[in-house]
Design a protein around this motif. Structure first.
Motif, PDB file in Angstrom:
ATOM      1  N   GLY A 134      25.133  13.162   6.492  1.00  8.40           N
ATOM      2  CA  GLY A 134      26.067  13.695   5.505  1.00  8.40           C
ATOM      3  C   GLY A 134      27.262  14.389   6.120  1.00  8.40           C
ATOM      4  N   LEU A 135      27.372  14.371   7.448  1.00  7.47           N
ATOM      5  CA  LEU A 135      28.481  15.057   8.120  1.00  7.47           C
ATOM      6  C   LEU A 135      29.827  14.441   7.752  1.00  7.47           C
ATOM      7  CD1 LEU A 135      29.656  17.083  10.150  1.00  7.47           C
ATOM      8  CD2 LEU A 135      29.198  15.413  11.962  1.00  7.47           C
ATOM      9  N   LYS A 136      29.874  13.127   7.694  1.00  9.61           N
ATOM     10  CA  LYS A 136      31.138  12.457   7.389  1.00  9.61           C
ATOM     11  C   LYS A 136      31.685  12.916   6.039  1.00  9.61           C
ATOM     12  CE  LYS A 136      33.245   7.840   7.390  1.00  9.61           C
ATOM     13  NZ  LYS A 136      32.973   6.380   7.458  1.00  9.61           N
ATOM     14  N   THR A 137      30.814  12.996   5.050  1.00  6.12           N
ATOM     15  CA  THR A 137      31.218  13.470   3.723  1.00  6.12           C
ATOM     16  C   THR A 137      31.592  14.940   3.759  1.00  6.12           C
ATOM     17  OG1 THR A 137      29.783  11.845   2.648  1.00  6.12           O
ATOM     18  CG2 THR A 137      30.477  13.741   1.328  1.00  6.12           C
ATOM     19  N   ALA A 138      30.829  15.737   4.502  1.00  6.49           N
ATOM     20  CA  ALA A 138      31.097  17.174   4.592  1.00  6.49           C
ATOM     21  C   ALA A 138      32.480  17.437   5.178  1.00  6.49           C
ATOM     22  CB  ALA A 138      30.022  17.858   5.441  1.00  6.49           C
ATOM     23  N   LEU A 139      32.853  16.691   6.203  1.00  4.47           N
ATOM     24  CA  LEU A 139      34.164  16.887   6.829  1.00  4.47           C
ATOM     25  C   LEU A 139      35.283  16.588   5.839  1.00  4.47           C
ATOM     26  CD1 LEU A 139      33.555  15.301  10.361  1.00  4.47           C
ATOM     27  CD2 LEU A 139      33.480  17.715   9.711  1.00  4.47           C
ATOM     28  N   GLN A 140      35.106  15.562   5.030  1.00  2.03           N
ATOM     29  CA  GLN A 140      36.107  15.232   4.020  1.00  2.03           C
ATOM     30  C   GLN A 140      36.165  16.320   2.956  1.00  2.03           C
ATOM     31  OE1 GLN A 140      34.462  11.352   3.127  1.00  2.03           O
ATOM     32  NE2 GLN A 140      36.068  10.307   4.277  1.00  2.03           N
ATOM     33  N   ASP A 141      34.999  16.833   2.563  1.00  6.77           N
ATOM     34  CA  ASP A 141      34.944  17.908   1.556  1.00  6.77           C
ATOM     35  C   ASP A 141      35.648  19.175   2.057  1.00  6.77           C
ATOM     36  OD1 ASP A 141      33.488  16.250  -0.073  1.00  6.77           O
ATOM     37  OD2 ASP A 141      31.546  17.171   0.387  1.00  6.77           O
ATOM     38  N   LEU A 142      35.461  19.481   3.337  1.00  7.57           N
ATOM     39  CA  LEU A 142      35.980  20.722   3.911  1.00  7.57           C
ATOM     40  C   LEU A 142      37.417  20.590   4.412  1.00  7.57           C
ATOM     41  CD1 LEU A 142      32.794  21.749   5.959  1.00  7.57           C
ATOM     42  CD2 LEU A 142      33.578  22.765   3.798  1.00  7.57           C
ATOM     43  N   GLY A 143      37.919  19.368   4.468  1.00  9.99           N
ATOM     44  CA  GLY A 143      39.274  19.166   4.980  1.00  9.99           C
ATOM     45  C   GLY A 143      39.378  19.312   6.480  1.00  9.99           C
TER      46      GLY A 143
END
Length: 267
Positions: A134-143
């Protein structure tokens, strides 16, 4: 870094402000309890030693290269904050932290006022942990930006190992790529090479294009020992698009041989 420092002095010094230079700390650099991981003493000392070896006043980005389970995350992030505020680096980043630790580190850095600029995870066709974690999604969520390291899987995703293990290669020297890993993956790599040829690309070019697909990853970090390898990798931009059929075929191959050499670094 010392060799790079010599090149900086002789060739690149006039262009320093046009270059992005980064360094990182996390793995063993010297003996004793403060020679690795994520303590304040280790991170700051490691940064200072890197600057001295390279002959620089500062780096543009300094990374904490792995999560330290035995040091409070607040200490590690406060050290990164200090590295920026003391002028040793302009920005800070994380490397190999999983999505949970990344979210926690991001929150601390944001509170300190030195935001996390970028994350450097290992990521390639044979190593898709940032998707399952889920890191890829988290990075997008956090900018948070992202730059994938080993997009070519230590040379596995090139034509280097298609016909065995050549002398002088990483696998031949057992340098972060064990021969057994090559033997395990070679049939999958051959399938990927056939796909790349059908696309009019080298395997390296297709592998980099895949990492950059859909804009989910900001950049890919290549490691080259020859100018020709840089030219080859840069050619990836000539075909960055994938059909649904191609992506499905790559997904199937990815599931056959999942290889993550840095799994322990994220936990």
């Amino acid at each position: 870094e010392e060799a790079f420092g010599d090149i900086l002095k002789t060739d690149f010094k006039p262009y320093r402000d046009e270059m992005i230079i980064s360094s990182k700390a996390g793995y063993e650099m010297w003996g004793g309890p403060y020679g690795e991981w994520g303590s304040r003493k280790y991170l700051i000392s490691s940064c200072d030693q890197s600057l001295k070896r390279m002959g620089l006043d500062y780096v543009d980005i300094f990374y904490s290269h792995r999560f330290d389970p035995d040091t409070p995350l607040e200490e590690t992030m406060m050290a990164l904050d200090h590295i920026v505020r003391s002028g040793r680096a302009l920005y800070v980043g994380l490397s190999s932290y999983n999505q949970q630790r990344t979210r926690e580190a991001h929150a601390i850095l944001k509170q300190l006022g030195t935001p996390c600029l970028i994350h450097q995870p290992s990521y390639n066709i044979l190593n898709r942990w940032i998707e399952t974690d889920g890191l890829k999604t988290a990075l997008q969520d956090l900018g948070i930006g992202s730059i994938a390291f080993v997009p070519l899987a230590q040379g596995l995703l090139t034509n280097k190992y298609l016909n065995g293990i050549p002398a002088g290669s990483r696998a031949a020297q057992d340098k972060s790529l064990h021969p057994s890993v090559v033997e395990k993956a070679v049939e999958s790599v051959k399938k990927l090479n056939d796909m790349a040829q059908a696309r009019g690309q080298t395997l390296a070019q297709m592998s980099i294009a895949w990492v950059l697909r859909e804009g989910g990853i900001t950049s890919a970090l290549i490691g080259a020992s020859k100018p020709s390898q840089i030219v080859d990798c840069a050619g990836a931009i000539n075909n960055l698009d994938f059909t649904p059929t191609e992506l499905a075929a790559i997904d199937a191959i990815s599931e056959e041989k999942a290889i993550n050499l840095w799994a322990k670094s994220s936990e």
